[in-house]
Design a protein around this motif. Structure first.
Motif, PDB file in Angstrom:
ATOM      1  N   UNK A  16       0.846  -1.194   0.000  1.00 50.78           N
ATOM      2  CA  UNK A  16       0.000   0.000   0.000  1.00 50.78           C
ATOM      3  C   UNK A  16       0.881   1.243   0.000  1.00 50.78           C
ATOM      4  N   UNK A  17       0.644   2.105  -0.963  1.00 49.29           N
ATOM      5  CA  UNK A  17       1.467   3.305  -1.126  1.00 49.29           C
ATOM      6  C   UNK A  17       0.777   4.573  -0.639  1.00 49.29           C
ATOM      7  N   UNK A  18      -0.528   4.645  -0.742  1.00 47.53           N
ATOM      8  CA  UNK A  18      -1.254   5.846  -0.316  1.00 47.53           C
ATOM      9  C   UNK A  18      -2.663   5.467   0.103  1.00 47.53           C
ATOM     10  N   UNK A  19      -3.112   6.057   1.211  1.00 49.45           N
ATOM     11  CA  UNK A  19      -4.483   5.842   1.699  1.00 49.45           C
ATOM     12  C   UNK A  19      -5.037   7.165   2.202  1.00 49.45           C
ATOM     13  N   UNK A  20      -6.127   7.613   1.593  1.00 50.84           N
ATOM     14  CA  UNK A  20      -6.775   8.833   2.035  1.00 50.84           C
ATOM     15  C   UNK A  20      -7.698   8.550   3.208  1.00 50.84           C
ATOM     16  N   UNK A  21      -7.726   9.473   4.165  1.00 48.91           N
ATOM     17  CA  UNK A  21      -8.647   9.358   5.299  1.00 48.91           C
ATOM     18  C   UNK A  21      -9.934  10.082   4.970  1.00 48.91           C
ATOM     19  N   UNK A  22     -11.069   9.446   5.236  1.00 44.25           N
ATOM     20  CA  UNK A  22     -12.352  10.059   4.894  1.00 44.25           C
ATOM     21  C   UNK A  22     -13.193  10.246   6.157  1.00 44.25           C
ATOM     22  N   UNK A  23     -14.392  10.809   5.970  1.00 43.78           N
ATOM     23  CA  UNK A  23     -15.267  11.099   7.092  1.00 43.78           C
ATOM     24  C   UNK A  23     -15.650   9.869   7.885  1.00 43.78           C
ATOM     25  N   UNK A  24     -15.886   8.742   7.209  1.00 44.94           N
ATOM     26  CA  UNK A  24     -16.268   7.529   7.948  1.00 44.94           C
ATOM     27  C   UNK A  24     -15.107   7.030   8.799  1.00 44.94           C
ATOM     28  N   UNK A  25     -13.878   7.104   8.272  1.00 39.16           N
ATOM     29  CA  UNK A  25     -12.710   6.749   9.075  1.00 39.16           C
ATOM     30  C   UNK A  25     -12.655   7.608  10.337  1.00 39.16           C
ATOM     31  N   UNK A  26     -12.910   8.905  10.159  1.00 39.00           N
ATOM     32  CA  UNK A  26     -12.845   9.828  11.290  1.00 39.00           C
ATOM     33  C   UNK A  26     -13.919   9.512  12.321  1.00 39.00           C
ATOM     34  N   UNK A  27     -15.140   9.176  11.854  1.00 42.11           N
ATOM     35  CA  UNK A  27     -16.207   8.804  12.790  1.00 42.11           C
ATOM     36  C   UNK A  27     -15.787   7.588  13.626  1.00 42.11           C
ATOM     37  N   UNK A  28     -15.214   6.574  12.973  1.00 37.57           N
ATOM     38  CA  UNK A  28     -14.750   5.402  13.708  1.00 37.57           C
ATOM     39  C   UNK A  28     -13.671   5.795  14.711  1.00 37.57           C
ATOM     40  N   UNK A  29     -12.735   6.629  14.284  1.00 34.56           N
ATOM     41  CA  UNK A  29     -11.631   7.023  15.166  1.00 34.56           C
ATOM     42  C   UNK A  29     -12.143   7.791  16.383  1.00 34.56           C
ATOM     43  N   UNK A  30     -13.041   8.737  16.162  1.00 29.49           N
ATOM     44  CA  UNK A  30     -13.527   9.585  17.252  1.00 29.49           C
ATOM     45  C   UNK A  30     -14.468   8.826  18.188  1.00 29.49           C
ATOM     46  N   UNK A  31     -15.414   8.083  17.608  1.00 25.27           N
ATOM     47  CA  UNK A  31     -16.497   7.499  18.413  1.00 25.27           C
ATOM     48  C   UNK A  31     -16.534   5.982  18.424  1.00 25.27           C
ATOM     49  N   UNK A  32     -15.692   5.343  17.610  1.00 28.52           N
ATOM     50  CA  UNK A  32     -15.741   3.883  17.535  1.00 28.52           C
ATOM     51  C   UNK A  32     -16.917   3.370  16.740  1.00 28.52           C
ATOM     52  N   UNK A  33     -17.584   4.260  16.026  1.00 32.49           N
ATOM     53  CA  UNK A  33     -18.728   3.872  15.213  1.00 32.49           C
ATOM     54  C   UNK A  33     -18.929   4.882  14.095  1.00 32.49           C
ATOM     55  N   UNK A  34     -19.621   4.457  13.059  1.00 32.09           N
ATOM     56  CA  UNK A  34     -20.010   5.322  11.960  1.00 32.09           C
ATOM     57  C   UNK A  34     -21.503   5.111  11.736  1.00 32.09           C
ATOM     58  N   UNK A  35     -22.310   6.051  12.237  1.00 28.49           N
ATOM     59  CA  UNK A  35     -23.757   5.871  12.163  1.00 28.49           C
ATOM     60  C   UNK A  35     -24.179   4.649  12.953  1.00 28.49           C
ATOM     61  N   UNK A  36     -24.848   3.704  12.293  1.00 28.73           N
ATOM     62  CA  UNK A  36     -25.316   2.491  12.964  1.00 28.73           C
ATOM     63  C   UNK A  36     -24.238   1.425  13.100  1.00 28.73           C
ATOM     64  N   UNK A  37     -23.076   1.643  12.472  1.00 33.13           N
ATOM     65  CA  UNK A  37     -22.044   0.602  12.426  1.00 33.13           C
ATOM     66  C   UNK A  37     -20.995   0.853  13.510  1.00 33.13           C
ATOM     67  N   UNK A  38     -20.970  -0.002  14.531  1.00 31.25           N
ATOM     68  CA  UNK A  38     -20.033   0.128  15.636  1.00 31.25           C
ATOM     69  C   UNK A  38     -19.010  -1.002  15.586  1.00 31.25           C
TER      70      UNK A  38
END
Length: 453
Positions: A37-59
């Motif tokens: 893996x050479x490059x990986x962009x961080x997106x909003x769903x990644x950030x939700x998981x990082x901050x709260x351990x979940x993204x919407x209904x997905x924990x």
């Protein structure tokens, strides 16, 4: 006996609990390739998981490697890959598609038939496959790890070659661009895919030679809610598809100014609207003449009226891309829509809306369109990022600011400006903290943060 090699991974164990850990690196299974893996962009769903351990209904229910906007280079081929996928070879640079559906195949690789067949995989809607596993998502369990690791084994058919002229960071944008290609097809302004990967017949065959040169977006006025990376890509793609006008709404003046300055929207000073934060006033003047009207609906109407006035679009917009998931923006989108408009729901925000103007949507025939991930988009995304055009229109529309098109960067160069910050894998936690803050130590705007090898 020699020790097995390991691959360093950034593993999320809980909210803000991101650890660098070695993972055993096995040889790729049949049908897989090993990819550095050479490059990986961080997106909003990644950030939700990082901050709260979940993204919407997905924990998250077990430690999870995040990251799904990735590119890399093939380092090994699993059994059968050289024969089944002769275009793939060791050393090839690729964009990595992270959604892995069942493909309507049995465990032994044979095709399912009849009632056992997966109707979604059979009709090029494999993003809806009930057995799909998406790398870095907690939607299914056991989770499948994402791309924030040095090397991974991944299905060969999900690897899409990229040209040498395309950087790894640019190629990682194929994932968020795919989200918007899919949403644009759902909204009716983008042609069907020219690269159906699972369907038995080509979807593009339904297009006649003459119709393939017509712009489905011509004459359409498009409004985008949210100008983070996804929203900016929505703006850029709508312009590339030939929309008559593209406007945007956000709560961040700096991002709106960037969108206008870099040509993502139309109209100097009239193509963007900064949404005010909710007023804390409870004065009688703050309420509508209808005492039964919920406050959030009243506020959405008021904000929509103000925005349409700034845009000078009293009749509203034909297509709306809602990229925030915020309740206020979802409600406001209904009142910014013209008669017969379509609203594509892209943002993953609040799972529930406390009240919704269903009557306003129904009587004005406003279509609410769900849009979830993507299917058959990656090759066209790579082409667009490489400077190629979609089979859309023979000319750009001569709309507002149309004379300035030649002065603006091309589509691929425009999207390259979205990558504002880069970090090594060893500083993944710092990268997430920067993304959460939204500004760097110099006060610079943060749009797309990329982890690079």
């Amino acid at each position: 006996m020699p020790a097995l090699p390991t691959s360093l991974a950034a593993v999320l164990h809980g909210p803000k609990d991101l650890r660098l850990e070695p993972r055993l690196l096995w040889a790729p299974e049949p049908g897989q390739c090993q990819v550095e893996v050479k490059a990986t962009g961080l997106c909003g769903s990644d950030l939700h998981y990082y901050i709260a351990g979940r993204n919407g209904d997905f924990a998250i229910r077990s430690p999870l490697v995040l990251g799904h906007e990735s590119s890399g280079v093939i380092t090994a081929l699993g059994g059968g890959v050289a024969t089944q996928y002769p275009h793939l070879r060791v050393g090839m640079r690729v964009a990595i598609e992270c959604g892995i559906p069942c493909r309507s195949l049995n465990s032994d690789g044979s095709c399912r038939t009849g009632k056992d067949a997966c109707k979604h995989c059979s009709n090029s809607r494999y993003n809806l496959c009930k057995n799909l596993r998406f790398c870095s998502s907690a939607k299914t369990f056991p989770h499948r790890d994402g791309m924030l690791q040095q090397k991974i084994n991944h299905e060969a058919w999900c690897l899409h070659p990229i040209p040498d002229t395309l950087s790894y960071s640019q190629a990682a944008l194929a994932e968020p661009l795919s989200v918007l290609l899919h949403a644009s097809r759902r909204a009716g302004i983008c042609p069907p895919s020219s690269y159906p990967s699972l369907a038995s017949t080509s979807l593009s065959s339904s297009l006649s030679p003459s119709s393939s040169n017509m712009s489905l977006a011509a004459g359409k006025k498009i409004l985008v809610f949210g100008v983070g990376a996804i929203g900016l890509i929505a703006c850029a793609l709508a312009r590339e598809l030939g929309a008559e006008r593209v406007c945007a709404v956000d709560i961040n003046n700096d991002r709106l100014a960037f969108a206008a300055r870099e040509g993502f929207t139309h109209g100097d000073g009239t193509g963007t609207y900064c949404l005010p934060l909710p007023s804390k006033s409870n004065s009688p003047e703050a309420y509508s003449s209808n005492p039964k009207e919920p406050e959030n609906i009243r506020r959405a109407k008021e904000n929509a009226a103000n925005a349409l006035s700034i845009f000078d679009e009293p009749d509203g917009f034909d297509i709306i891309f809602e990229c925030t998931g915020a309740e206020g923006c979802v409600l406001m989108s209904v009142f910014c829509a013209t008669l017969g408009a379509r609203i594509a729901l892209i943002g993953m925000g609040n799972p529930l809306v406390s009240s919704f103007p269903i009557s306003a949507a129904a009587t004005r025939e406003v279509d609410l369109i769900g849009s979830f991930r993507y299917a058959d988009t990656y090759n066209e995304a790579v082409e667009l990022l490489s400077g190629s055009n979609l089979p859309k229109t023979t000319c750009k529309s001569s709309h507002l600011n149309g004379a300035q098109d030649s002065e603006k960067a091309g589509f691929s160069q425009k999207l390259a400006k979205l990558v504002t910050h880069r970090y090594p894998l060893s500083q993944a936690k710092e990268a997430f903290e920067l993304l959460a803050r939204g500004k760097d130590e110099r006060g610079g705007m943060v749009l797309k943060v990329v982890i690079e090898a």
